[in-house]
Design a protein around this motif. Structure first.
Motif, mmCIF file in Angstrom:
data_model
loop_
_atom_site.group_PDB
_atom_site.id
_atom_site.type_symbol
_atom_site.label_atom_id
_atom_site.label_comp_id
_atom_site.label_asym_id
_atom_site.label_seq_id
_atom_site.Cartn_x
_atom_site.Cartn_y
_atom_site.Cartn_z
ATOM 1 N N GLY A 186 0.651 -1.203 -0.085
ATOM 2 C CA GLY A 186 -0.120 -0.081 0.105
ATOM 3 C C GLY A 186 0.969 1.347 0.019
ATOM 4 N N ASP A 187 1.735 1.434 -0.963
ATOM 5 C CA ASP A 187 2.847 2.442 -0.745
ATOM 6 C C ASP A 187 2.729 3.300 -1.942
ATOM 7 N N ASP A 188 3.489 4.542 -1.837
ATOM 8 C CA ASP A 188 3.300 5.275 -2.683
ATOM 9 C C ASP A 188 2.133 6.107 -3.133
ATOM 10 N N ASN A 189 1.279 6.153 -2.377
ATOM 11 C CA ASN A 189 -0.018 6.844 -2.647
ATOM 12 C C ASN A 189 -0.104 8.341 -2.280
ATOM 13 N N THR A 190 -0.865 8.905 -3.056
ATOM 14 C CA THR A 190 -0.971 10.588 -2.868
ATOM 15 C C THR A 190 -2.708 10.554 -2.621
ATOM 16 N N VAL A 191 -2.931 11.285 -1.510
ATOM 17 C CA VAL A 191 -4.429 11.361 -0.999
ATOM 18 C C VAL A 191 -4.594 12.901 -0.767
ATOM 19 N N THR A 192 -5.456 13.688 -1.417
ATOM 20 C CA THR A 192 -5.942 14.881 -1.100
ATOM 21 C C THR A 192 -7.412 15.215 -0.943
ATOM 22 N N VAL A 193 -7.549 15.722 0.061
ATOM 23 C CA VAL A 193 -9.239 15.913 0.733
ATOM 24 C C VAL A 193 -9.222 17.378 0.724
ATOM 25 N N SER A 194 -10.150 18.037 0.020
ATOM 26 C CA SER A 194 -10.491 19.317 0.197
ATOM 27 C C SER A 194 -12.022 19.595 0.601
ATOM 28 N N GLN A 195 -12.265 20.033 1.553
ATOM 29 C CA GLN A 195 -13.766 20.273 2.091
ATOM 30 C C GLN A 195 -13.965 21.568 2.438
ATOM 31 N N GLY A 196 -14.808 22.258 1.818
ATOM 32 C CA GLY A 196 -15.280 23.780 2.082
ATOM 33 C C GLY A 196 -16.681 24.007 2.417
ATOM 34 N N ASN A 197 -17.017 24.852 3.363
ATOM 35 C CA ASN A 197 -18.234 24.994 3.732
ATOM 36 C C ASN A 197 -18.452 26.269 4.212
ATOM 37 N N ILE A 198 -18.980 27.097 2.946
ATOM 38 C CA ILE A 198 -19.275 28.666 3.116
ATOM 39 C C ILE A 198 -20.294 28.979 4.005
ATOM 40 N N LEU A 199 -21.264 28.020 4.342
ATOM 41 C CA LEU A 199 -22.483 28.239 5.088
ATOM 42 C C LEU A 199 -22.232 27.624 6.554
ATOM 43 N N SER A 200 -21.288 27.191 6.947
ATOM 44 C CA SER A 200 -20.915 26.696 8.121
ATOM 45 C C SER A 200 -21.288 27.686 9.242
ATOM 46 N N SER A 201 -20.829 28.983 9.218
ATOM 47 C CA SER A 201 -21.274 29.794 10.433
ATOM 48 C C SER A 201 -22.569 30.084 10.467
ATOM 49 N N VAL A 202 -23.434 30.003 9.464
ATOM 50 C CA VAL A 202 -24.683 30.163 9.377
ATOM 51 C C VAL A 202 -25.602 29.030 9.983
ATOM 52 N N PHE A 203 -25.326 27.916 9.228
ATOM 53 C CA PHE A 203 -26.046 26.726 9.495
ATOM 54 C C PHE A 203 -25.366 25.792 10.519
ATOM 55 N N GLY A 204 -24.384 25.864 10.811
ATOM 56 C CA GLY A 204 -23.637 25.014 11.775
ATOM 57 C C GLY A 204 -22.982 23.733 10.810
ATOM 58 N N GLN A 205 -22.950 23.507 9.685
ATOM 59 C CA GLN A 205 -22.694 22.466 9.153
ATOM 60 C C GLN A 205 -21.185 22.306 9.277
ATOM 61 N N SER A 206 -20.966 20.975 9.217
ATOM 62 C CA SER A 206 -19.426 20.686 9.594
ATOM 63 C C SER A 206 -18.979 19.534 8.264
ATOM 64 N N ASN A 207 -17.612 19.414 8.597
ATOM 65 C CA ASN A 207 -16.817 18.470 7.688
ATOM 66 C C ASN A 207 -16.274 17.667 8.454
ATOM 67 N N ASP A 208 -16.211 16.223 7.905
ATOM 68 C CA ASP A 208 -15.686 15.113 8.588
ATOM 69 C C ASP A 208 -15.053 14.270 7.590
ATOM 70 N N SER A 209 -13.513 14.216 7.956
ATOM 71 C CA SER A 209 -12.158 13.573 6.971
ATOM 72 C C SER A 209 -11.851 12.409 7.682
ATOM 73 N N LEU A 210 -11.625 11.141 7.358
ATOM 74 C CA LEU A 210 -10.961 10.142 7.801
ATOM 75 C C LEU A 210 -9.890 9.580 6.738
ATOM 76 N N VAL A 211 -8.978 9.525 6.983
ATOM 77 C CA VAL A 211 -7.833 8.824 6.247
ATOM 78 C C VAL A 211 -7.066 7.835 6.867
ATOM 79 N N ASP A 212 -7.232 6.502 6.316
ATOM 80 C CA ASP A 212 -6.419 5.328 7.003
ATOM 81 C C ASP A 212 -5.692 4.623 5.710
ATOM 82 N N ILE A 213 -4.305 4.559 6.018
ATOM 83 C CA ILE A 213 -3.362 3.977 5.105
ATOM 84 C C ILE A 213 -2.607 2.987 5.996
#
Length: 465
Positions: free
Chosen positions: A288-315
Protein backbone atom coordinates in the motif's frame (compact mmCIF):
# COMPACT_ATOMS: atom_id res chain seq x y z
CA UNK A 1 -47.54 -0.89 -38.68
CA UNK A 2 -50.27 1.34 -37.21
CA UNK A 3 -52.43 0.10 -34.35
CA UNK A 4 -52.10 -1.96 -31.19
CA UNK A 5 -50.84 -5.47 -30.38
CA UNK A 6 -48.90 -5.85 -33.62
CA UNK A 7 -45.87 -8.10 -34.12
CA UNK A 8 -43.05 -7.69 -36.64
CA UNK A 9 -39.95 -9.82 -37.21
CA UNK A 10 -37.01 -9.29 -39.56
CA UNK A 11 -34.11 -11.66 -40.29
CA UNK A 12 -31.08 -10.57 -42.31
CA UNK A 13 -28.24 -12.79 -43.59
CA UNK A 14 -25.42 -11.14 -45.46
CA UNK A 15 -23.40 -7.95 -45.58
CA UNK A 16 -24.09 -4.24 -46.10
CA UNK A 17 -27.89 -4.46 -45.84
CA UNK A 18 -30.16 -1.65 -44.59
CA UNK A 19 -33.55 -2.30 -42.98
CA UNK A 20 -36.10 -0.19 -41.07
CA UNK A 21 -39.11 -1.17 -38.98
CA UNK A 22 -41.73 1.29 -37.67
CA UNK A 23 -44.68 0.70 -35.34
CA UNK A 24 -47.23 3.26 -34.11
CA UNK A 25 -49.46 2.13 -31.27
CA UNK A 26 -49.43 0.29 -27.96
CA UNK A 27 -48.25 -3.17 -26.88
CA UNK A 28 -46.42 -3.79 -30.16
CA UNK A 29 -43.48 -6.19 -30.52
CA UNK A 30 -40.57 -5.84 -32.97
CA UNK A 31 -37.62 -8.23 -33.34
CA UNK A 32 -34.55 -8.13 -35.60
CA UNK A 33 -31.87 -10.76 -36.21
CA UNK A 34 -28.74 -9.97 -38.22
CA UNK A 35 -25.94 -12.36 -39.25
CA UNK A 36 -23.28 -10.60 -41.28
CA UNK A 37 -21.12 -7.49 -41.45
CA UNK A 38 -21.71 -3.77 -42.00
CA UNK A 39 -25.50 -3.93 -41.78
CA UNK A 40 -27.73 -1.02 -40.69
CA UNK A 41 -30.86 -1.94 -38.70
CA UNK A 42 -33.36 0.63 -37.40
CA UNK A 43 -36.47 0.16 -35.21
CA UNK A 44 -38.93 2.93 -34.28
CA UNK A 45 -41.87 2.54 -31.91
CA UNK A 46 -44.32 5.26 -30.85
CA UNK A 47 -46.70 4.37 -28.03
CA UNK A 48 -46.90 2.54 -24.72
CA UNK A 49 -45.71 -0.86 -23.48
CA UNK A 50 -43.85 -1.68 -26.68
CA UNK A 51 -41.00 -4.21 -26.89
CA UNK A 52 -38.08 -4.04 -29.33
CA UNK A 53 -35.36 -6.68 -29.48
CA UNK A 54 -32.33 -6.83 -31.78
CA UNK A 55 -29.60 -9.45 -32.12
CA UNK A 56 -26.51 -9.16 -34.29
CA UNK A 57 -23.63 -11.54 -35.02
CA UNK A 58 -20.84 -10.03 -37.06
CA UNK A 59 -18.69 -6.95 -37.37
CA UNK A 60 -19.37 -3.32 -38.16
CA UNK A 61 -23.14 -3.49 -37.72
CA UNK A 62 -25.23 -0.49 -36.62
CA UNK A 63 -28.36 -1.16 -34.54
CA UNK A 64 -30.63 1.71 -33.51
CA UNK A 65 -33.83 1.66 -31.45
CA UNK A 66 -36.08 4.68 -30.90
CA UNK A 67 -39.07 4.42 -28.56
CA UNK A 68 -41.43 7.24 -27.60
CA UNK A 69 -43.84 6.81 -24.69
CA UNK A 70 -44.07 4.98 -21.36
CA UNK A 71 -43.15 1.49 -20.18
CA UNK A 72 -41.24 0.57 -23.33
CA UNK A 73 -38.56 -2.13 -23.37
CA UNK A 74 -35.48 -2.45 -25.57
CA UNK A 75 -33.16 -5.47 -25.75
CA UNK A 76 -29.93 -5.63 -27.79
CA UNK A 77 -27.49 -8.56 -28.00
CA UNK A 78 -24.32 -8.11 -30.08
CA UNK A 79 -21.47 -10.52 -30.75
CA UNK A 80 -18.58 -9.20 -32.82
CA UNK A 81 -16.27 -6.24 -33.23
CA UNK A 82 -16.76 -2.63 -34.26
CA UNK A 83 -20.53 -2.60 -33.82
CA UNK A 84 -22.63 0.46 -32.91
CA UNK A 85 -25.71 0.16 -30.67
CA UNK A 86 -27.96 3.18 -30.05
CA UNK A 87 -31.06 3.22 -27.83
CA UNK A 88 -33.22 6.35 -27.55
CA UNK A 89 -36.21 6.28 -25.18
CA UNK A 90 -38.02 9.61 -25.04
CA UNK A 91 -41.46 11.06 -24.31
CA UNK A 92 -44.05 11.00 -27.04
CA UNK A 93 -45.86 14.08 -28.33
CA UNK A 94 -49.45 14.93 -27.37
CA UNK A 95 -51.55 18.04 -28.09
CA UNK A 96 -53.73 20.34 -26.04
CA UNK A 97 -57.04 20.77 -27.88
CA UNK A 98 -55.37 19.10 -30.80
CA UNK A 99 -53.22 22.20 -31.39
CA UNK A 100 -50.49 22.79 -28.78
CA UNK A 101 -47.83 20.06 -28.54
CA UNK A 102 -46.35 18.85 -25.26
CA UNK A 103 -44.11 15.99 -24.10
CA UNK A 104 -46.12 13.00 -23.00
CA UNK A 105 -44.65 9.93 -21.28
CA UNK A 106 -41.01 8.95 -21.15
CA UNK A 107 -41.31 7.06 -17.84
CA UNK A 108 -40.71 3.47 -16.74
CA UNK A 109 -38.60 2.51 -19.75
CA UNK A 110 -36.11 -0.36 -19.74
CA UNK A 111 -33.00 -0.80 -21.89
CA UNK A 112 -30.69 -3.84 -21.80
CA UNK A 113 -27.59 -4.11 -23.98
CA UNK A 114 -25.23 -7.09 -24.00
CA UNK A 115 -22.02 -6.91 -26.06
CA UNK A 116 -19.27 -9.46 -26.54
CA UNK A 117 -16.36 -8.24 -28.62
CA UNK A 118 -13.94 -5.37 -29.14
CA UNK A 119 -14.18 -1.76 -30.37
CA UNK A 120 -17.96 -1.54 -29.95
CA UNK A 121 -19.91 1.64 -29.12
CA UNK A 122 -23.05 1.67 -26.98
CA UNK A 123 -25.20 4.76 -26.49
CA UNK A 124 -28.33 4.85 -24.31
CA UNK A 125 -30.46 7.97 -23.85
CA UNK A 126 -33.50 8.02 -21.57
CA UNK A 127 -35.67 11.00 -20.63
CA UNK A 128 -37.89 11.54 -17.63
CA UNK A 129 -38.35 9.22 -14.64
CA UNK A 130 -37.99 5.69 -13.31
CA UNK A 131 -35.99 4.51 -16.30
CA UNK A 132 -33.53 1.60 -16.10
CA UNK A 133 -30.44 1.10 -18.26
CA UNK A 134 -28.32 -2.05 -18.10
CA UNK A 135 -25.18 -2.43 -20.23
CA UNK A 136 -22.91 -5.47 -20.08
CA UNK A 137 -19.61 -5.84 -21.92
CA UNK A 138 -18.46 -9.46 -21.77
CA UNK A 139 -14.74 -9.98 -22.42
CA UNK A 140 -14.22 -7.00 -24.67
CA UNK A 141 -11.57 -4.32 -25.14
CA UNK A 142 -11.66 -0.69 -26.31
CA UNK A 143 -15.44 -0.44 -26.03
CA UNK A 144 -17.23 2.85 -25.39
CA UNK A 145 -20.39 3.11 -23.28
CA UNK A 146 -22.41 6.34 -22.97
CA UNK A 147 -25.52 6.44 -20.78
CA UNK A 148 -27.62 9.61 -20.44
CA UNK A 149 -30.65 9.74 -18.16
CA UNK A 150 -32.44 13.06 -17.71
CA UNK A 151 -35.13 12.97 -15.02
CA UNK A 152 -37.33 15.44 -13.18
CA UNK A 153 -37.73 16.41 -9.53
CA UNK A 154 -39.60 13.38 -8.25
CA UNK A 155 -38.26 10.54 -10.35
CA UNK A 156 -35.29 8.26 -10.15
CA UNK A 157 -33.21 6.69 -12.90
CA UNK A 158 -30.97 3.63 -12.54
CA UNK A 159 -27.87 2.89 -14.62
CA UNK A 160 -25.87 -0.34 -14.34
CA UNK A 161 -22.72 -0.86 -16.45
CA UNK A 162 -20.76 -4.11 -16.16
CA UNK A 163 -17.50 -4.81 -17.97
CA UNK A 164 -16.26 -8.28 -17.16
CA UNK A 165 -13.46 -10.64 -18.13
CA UNK A 166 -13.12 -14.38 -18.45
CA UNK A 167 -11.20 -16.74 -16.19
CA UNK A 168 -7.90 -16.00 -17.96
CA UNK A 169 -8.87 -12.75 -19.71
CA UNK A 170 -9.67 -9.16 -18.82
CA UNK A 171 -11.51 -6.27 -20.42
CA UNK A 172 -9.13 -3.35 -21.00
CA UNK A 173 -9.13 0.19 -22.43
CA UNK A 174 -12.89 0.73 -22.15
CA UNK A 175 -14.57 4.13 -21.71
CA UNK A 176 -17.70 4.50 -19.57
CA UNK A 177 -19.62 7.79 -19.34
CA UNK A 178 -22.77 8.08 -17.23
CA UNK A 179 -24.71 11.38 -17.13
CA UNK A 180 -27.80 11.65 -14.92
CA UNK A 181 -30.13 14.46 -13.87
CA UNK A 182 -32.77 13.86 -11.20
CA UNK A 183 -32.74 11.35 -8.35
CA UNK A 184 -30.22 8.88 -9.71
CA UNK A 185 -28.39 5.65 -9.03
CA UNK A 186 -25.29 4.68 -11.02
CA UNK A 187 -23.42 1.38 -10.61
CA UNK A 188 -20.25 0.64 -12.61
CA UNK A 189 -18.31 -2.62 -12.26
CA UNK A 190 -15.12 -3.36 -14.22
CA UNK A 191 -12.67 -6.26 -14.37
CA UNK A 192 -9.68 -5.01 -16.36
CA UNK A 193 -6.97 -2.38 -16.76
CA UNK A 194 -6.61 1.06 -18.34
CA UNK A 195 -10.34 1.81 -18.23
CA UNK A 196 -11.84 5.29 -17.93
CA UNK A 197 -15.01 5.93 -15.90
CA UNK A 198 -16.82 9.30 -15.74
CA UNK A 199 -20.00 9.66 -13.67
CA UNK A 200 -21.87 13.00 -13.66
CA UNK A 201 -24.94 13.29 -11.45
CA UNK A 202 -26.65 16.68 -11.35
CA UNK A 203 -29.76 17.71 -9.44
CA UNK A 204 -29.68 21.48 -9.87
CA UNK A 205 -32.14 21.52 -12.76
CA UNK A 206 -34.79 19.66 -10.74
CA UNK A 207 -34.81 22.19 -7.87
CA UNK A 208 -35.69 19.32 -5.55
CA UNK A 209 -33.47 19.47 -2.47
CA UNK A 210 -34.56 16.07 -1.12
CA UNK A 211 -33.31 14.15 -4.14
CA UNK A 212 -30.27 11.92 -3.74
CA UNK A 213 -27.58 10.77 -6.13
CA UNK A 214 -25.83 7.45 -5.47
CA UNK A 215 -22.72 6.40 -7.41
CA UNK A 216 -20.91 3.08 -6.93
CA UNK A 217 -17.73 2.16 -8.85
CA UNK A 218 -16.09 -1.25 -8.33
CA UNK A 219 -12.86 -2.03 -10.22
CA UNK A 220 -10.62 -5.09 -10.20
CA UNK A 221 -7.61 -3.91 -12.17
CA UNK A 222 -4.87 -1.34 -12.50
CA UNK A 223 -4.19 2.00 -14.22
CA UNK A 224 -7.87 2.96 -14.26
CA UNK A 225 -9.15 6.55 -14.22
CA UNK A 226 -12.31 7.27 -12.20
CA UNK A 227 -14.03 10.68 -12.10
CA UNK A 228 -17.25 11.17 -10.07
CA UNK A 229 -18.99 14.59 -10.12
CA UNK A 230 -22.16 15.03 -8.04
CA UNK A 231 -24.46 17.95 -7.19
CA UNK A 232 -27.10 18.27 -4.41
CA UNK A 233 -27.49 15.26 -2.02
CA UNK A 234 -24.69 12.86 -2.89
CA UNK A 235 -23.26 9.48 -1.98
CA UNK A 236 -20.15 8.17 -3.76
CA UNK A 237 -18.51 4.79 -3.15
CA UNK A 238 -15.34 3.78 -5.05
CA UNK A 239 -13.75 0.37 -4.40
CA UNK A 240 -10.57 -0.63 -6.27
CA UNK A 241 -8.37 -3.71 -6.09
CA UNK A 242 -5.24 -2.79 -8.06
CA UNK A 243 -2.48 -0.27 -8.44
CA UNK A 244 -1.72 2.98 -10.27
CA UNK A 245 -5.36 4.11 -10.34
CA UNK A 246 -6.47 7.75 -10.42
CA UNK A 247 -9.66 8.58 -8.49
CA UNK A 248 -11.25 12.03 -8.38
CA UNK A 249 -14.51 12.75 -6.52
CA UNK A 250 -16.14 16.21 -6.66
CA UNK A 251 -19.32 16.87 -4.68
CA UNK A 252 -21.51 19.95 -4.12
CA UNK A 253 -24.25 19.78 -1.47
CA UNK A 254 -24.71 17.25 1.33
CA UNK A 255 -21.98 14.79 0.53
CA UNK A 256 -20.71 11.38 1.56
CA UNK A 257 -17.61 9.99 -0.17
CA UNK A 258 -16.00 6.60 0.52
CA UNK A 259 -12.85 5.47 -1.35
CA UNK A 260 -11.38 2.04 -0.55
CA UNK A 261 -8.24 0.85 -2.37
CA UNK A 262 -6.17 -2.29 -1.99
CA UNK A 263 -3.05 -1.50 -3.97
CA UNK A 264 -0.19 0.91 -4.49
CA UNK A 265 0.75 4.13 -6.33
CA UNK A 266 -2.82 5.39 -6.46
CA UNK A 267 -3.87 9.05 -6.73
CA UNK A 268 -6.99 9.98 -4.76
CA UNK A 269 -8.56 13.44 -4.77
CA UNK A 270 -11.80 14.30 -2.92
CA UNK A 271 -13.24 17.82 -3.25
CA UNK A 272 -16.43 18.67 -1.37
CA UNK A 273 -18.42 21.89 -0.93
CA UNK A 274 -21.31 21.86 1.56
CA UNK A 275 -21.87 19.43 4.44
CA UNK A 276 -19.36 16.63 4.05
CA UNK A 277 -18.14 13.23 5.13
CA UNK A 278 -15.08 11.77 3.42
CA UNK A 279 -13.42 8.41 4.08
CA UNK A 280 -10.28 7.25 2.26
CA UNK A 281 -8.87 3.83 3.10
CA UNK A 282 -5.76 2.39 1.41
CA UNK A 283 -4.79 -1.08 2.54
CA UNK A 284 -1.25 -2.35 2.12
CA UNK A 285 -1.80 -6.01 2.92
CA UNK A 286 0.69 -6.76 0.15
CA UNK A 287 1.73 -3.27 -0.91
CA UNK A 288 0.00 0.00 0.00
CA UNK A 289 2.89 2.30 -0.80
CA UNK A 290 3.47 5.52 -2.75
CA UNK A 291 -0.15 6.70 -2.69
CA UNK A 292 -1.14 10.37 -2.83
CA UNK A 293 -4.36 11.42 -1.07
CA UNK A 294 -5.79 14.95 -1.23
CA UNK A 295 -9.00 15.90 0.60
CA UNK A 296 -10.46 19.40 0.27
CA UNK A 297 -13.64 20.29 2.15
CA UNK A 298 -15.18 23.77 2.02
CA UNK A 299 -18.31 25.07 3.72
CA UNK A 300 -19.22 28.69 3.20
CA UNK A 301 -22.49 28.21 5.15
CA UNK A 302 -20.95 26.60 8.23
CA UNK A 303 -21.14 29.77 10.33
CA UNK A 304 -24.83 30.24 9.47
CA UNK A 305 -26.22 26.70 9.62
CA UNK A 306 -23.61 24.98 11.77
CA UNK A 307 -22.74 22.47 9.07
CA UNK A 308 -19.49 20.55 9.42
CA UNK A 309 -16.83 18.51 7.61
CA UNK A 310 -15.61 15.07 8.62
CA UNK A 311 -12.50 13.52 7.02
CA UNK A 312 -11.06 10.09 7.77
CA UNK A 313 -7.86 8.85 6.09
CA UNK A 314 -6.57 5.38 6.95
CA UNK A 315 -3.42 4.08 5.18
CA UNK A 316 -1.40 0.92 5.67
CA UNK A 317 1.91 1.33 3.87
CA UNK A 318 4.98 3.46 3.26
CA UNK A 319 5.92 6.66 1.39
CA UNK A 320 2.38 8.01 1.15
CA UNK A 321 1.48 11.71 0.92
CA UNK A 322 -1.70 12.94 2.65
CA UNK A 323 -3.04 16.50 2.39
CA UNK A 324 -6.28 17.56 4.09
CA UNK A 325 -7.75 21.08 3.75
CA UNK A 326 -10.95 21.97 5.61
CA UNK A 327 -13.00 25.14 6.05
CA UNK A 328 -15.92 25.16 8.51
CA UNK A 329 -16.60 23.02 11.56
CA UNK A 330 -14.02 20.34 10.91
CA UNK A 331 -13.01 16.94 12.21
CA UNK A 332 -10.00 15.19 10.67
CA UNK A 333 -8.68 11.76 11.65
CA UNK A 334 -5.55 10.37 10.00
CA UNK A 335 -4.02 6.97 10.75
CA UNK A 336 -0.87 5.78 8.94
CA UNK A 337 0.70 2.44 9.74
CA UNK A 338 2.39 -0.45 7.98
CA UNK A 339 0.77 -3.58 6.64
CA UNK A 340 1.20 -6.64 8.77
CA UNK A 341 3.46 -8.13 6.10
CA UNK A 342 5.74 -5.11 5.69
CA UNK A 343 5.57 -3.87 9.28
CA UNK A 344 6.22 -0.41 7.84
CA UNK A 345 4.37 2.87 7.97
CA UNK A 346 7.56 4.75 7.13
CA UNK A 347 8.43 7.80 5.08
CA UNK A 348 4.92 9.26 4.89
CA UNK A 349 4.17 12.99 4.53
CA UNK A 350 1.16 14.50 6.31
CA UNK A 351 -0.11 18.07 5.82
CA UNK A 352 -3.31 19.43 7.43
CA UNK A 353 -4.88 22.90 7.06
CA UNK A 354 -8.09 23.65 8.98
CA UNK A 355 -10.03 26.88 9.52
CA UNK A 356 -13.06 27.17 11.81
CA UNK A 357 -13.76 25.04 14.87
CA UNK A 358 -11.35 22.17 14.30
CA UNK A 359 -10.45 18.79 15.74
CA UNK A 360 -7.45 16.84 14.45
CA UNK A 361 -6.45 13.33 15.54
CA UNK A 362 -3.30 11.89 13.97
CA UNK A 363 -1.77 8.48 14.66
CA UNK A 364 1.41 7.42 12.85
CA UNK A 365 3.36 4.22 13.42
CA UNK A 366 6.74 4.03 11.75
CA UNK A 367 9.96 5.88 11.06
CA UNK A 368 11.05 8.99 9.18
CA UNK A 369 7.57 10.39 8.61
CA UNK A 370 7.55 14.04 7.48
CA UNK A 371 11.32 13.72 7.52
CA UNK A 372 12.51 15.80 4.59
CA UNK A 373 15.41 17.12 6.59
CA UNK A 374 14.93 20.24 8.70
CA UNK A 375 14.51 21.55 12.27
CA UNK A 376 17.33 21.07 14.74
CA UNK A 377 18.07 22.28 18.30
CA UNK A 378 14.84 23.08 20.18
CA UNK A 379 13.28 22.19 16.86
CA UNK A 380 15.25 24.99 15.23
CA UNK A 381 13.82 27.46 17.73
CA UNK A 382 10.26 26.48 16.97
CA UNK A 383 10.99 26.38 13.24
CA UNK A 384 11.26 30.17 12.97
CA UNK A 385 8.31 30.95 10.69
CA UNK A 386 8.32 28.26 8.07
CA UNK A 387 7.13 25.27 10.13
CA UNK A 388 8.31 22.73 7.58
CA UNK A 389 8.14 19.76 7.20
CA UNK A 390 4.78 18.12 7.99
CA UNK A 391 2.76 21.31 8.53
CA UNK A 392 -0.49 21.16 10.47
CA UNK A 393 -2.34 24.49 10.58
CA UNK A 394 -5.47 25.42 12.52
CA UNK A 395 -7.13 28.85 12.54
CA UNK A 396 -10.22 29.72 14.58
CA UNK A 397 -11.57 29.13 18.06
CA UNK A 398 -11.48 25.97 20.15
CA UNK A 399 -9.01 24.05 18.02
CA UNK A 400 -7.79 20.67 19.21
CA UNK A 401 -4.90 18.47 18.04
CA UNK A 402 -4.13 15.00 19.35
CA UNK A 403 -0.96 13.32 18.05
CA UNK A 404 0.19 9.78 18.75
CA UNK A 405 3.45 8.65 17.21
CA UNK A 406 4.93 5.19 17.29
CA UNK A 407 4.92 2.19 19.55
CA UNK A 408 7.47 0.70 21.90
CA UNK A 409 9.31 -0.93 19.00
CA UNK A 410 9.33 1.62 16.21
CA UNK A 411 9.00 5.41 15.93
CA UNK A 412 12.30 7.01 15.00
CA UNK A 413 13.19 10.14 13.08
CA UNK A 414 9.68 11.63 12.73
CA UNK A 415 9.18 15.40 12.30
CA UNK A 416 5.95 17.29 13.05
CA UNK A 417 5.02 20.97 13.00
CA UNK A 418 1.85 22.52 14.45
CA UNK A 419 0.50 26.05 14.15
CA UNK A 420 -2.65 27.25 15.92
CA UNK A 421 -4.03 30.77 15.75
CA UNK A 422 -7.07 31.86 17.77
CA UNK A 423 -8.21 31.22 21.32
CA UNK A 424 -8.85 28.14 23.42
CA UNK A 425 -6.50 25.94 21.42
CA UNK A 426 -5.18 22.61 22.72
CA UNK A 427 -2.35 20.34 21.53
CA UNK A 428 -1.66 16.99 23.11
CA UNK A 429 1.17 14.86 21.76
CA UNK A 430 2.70 11.53 22.62
CA UNK A 431 5.87 10.24 20.95
CA UNK A 432 6.84 6.94 22.48
CA UNK A 433 9.49 4.30 22.15
CA UNK A 434 11.68 6.07 19.61
CA UNK A 435 14.69 8.27 18.98
CA UNK A 436 15.51 11.42 17.01
CA UNK A 437 11.90 12.58 16.81
CA UNK A 438 11.23 16.32 16.55
CA UNK A 439 8.11 18.43 17.13
CA UNK A 440 7.38 22.14 16.75
CA UNK A 441 4.37 23.90 18.30
CA UNK A 442 3.37 27.55 17.79
CA UNK A 443 0.22 28.98 19.36
CA UNK A 444 -1.02 32.53 18.85
CA UNK A 445 -3.95 33.76 20.96
CA UNK A 446 -5.33 33.34 24.49
CA UNK A 447 -6.05 30.34 26.72
CA UNK A 448 -3.88 27.93 24.76
CA UNK A 449 -2.54 24.63 26.13
CA UNK A 450 0.33 22.38 25.00
CA UNK A 451 0.94 18.99 26.58
CA UNK A 452 3.68 16.87 24.99
CA UNK A 453 5.26 13.60 26.13
CA UNK A 454 8.34 12.11 24.47
CA UNK A 455 9.85 8.75 25.40
CA UNK A 456 13.22 7.82 23.94
CA UNK A 457 16.59 9.38 23.21
CA UNK A 458 17.73 12.43 21.23
CA UNK A 459 14.19 13.74 20.79
CA UNK A 460 13.62 17.46 20.25
CA UNK A 461 10.62 19.68 21.12
CA UNK A 462 10.13 23.41 20.56
CA UNK A 463 7.07 25.36 21.79
CA UNK A 464 6.25 29.02 21.13
CA UNK A 465 3.18 30.69 22.68
Amino acid sequence: QDGDDNKAKMTVYGDRNETALSQNGDRNTASDYVNGDDNVIGTTQDGYSNIASSSATGNGNALSTSQNGNANESYNIVTGDGNDVTVDQEPGTAYFWGIFPYADGGDDNLSKVNVRGDDNAVGVSQAYNDNISEVEIDRGNRNEVDVEQLGTANGGNDSDVRISGGFFSRSDDNDVNVTQDGENTSDVGIVGDDNNVDVLQDNRLTAYVGSENVSTVDIFGSSNDVDVDQTTDNNSDVDILGGRNDVEVTQLGTNDSDVDILGYRNLVSVTQEGNHSSTVSIDGFLSGDDNTVTVSQGNILSSVFGQSNDSLVDIYGDDNTVTVTQDGGNTSTVTISGSWLSGGGDGNVLNIDQSGANTLTASIYGDNNNASGAFGGDAAFAAAGSLNPGDMFQAGRGNSISLTVGSASESDGNLFAFSQSGSGNTIEGSISGGNYNQAVVTQVGANNLTNFVQVGSFNNLGVVQ
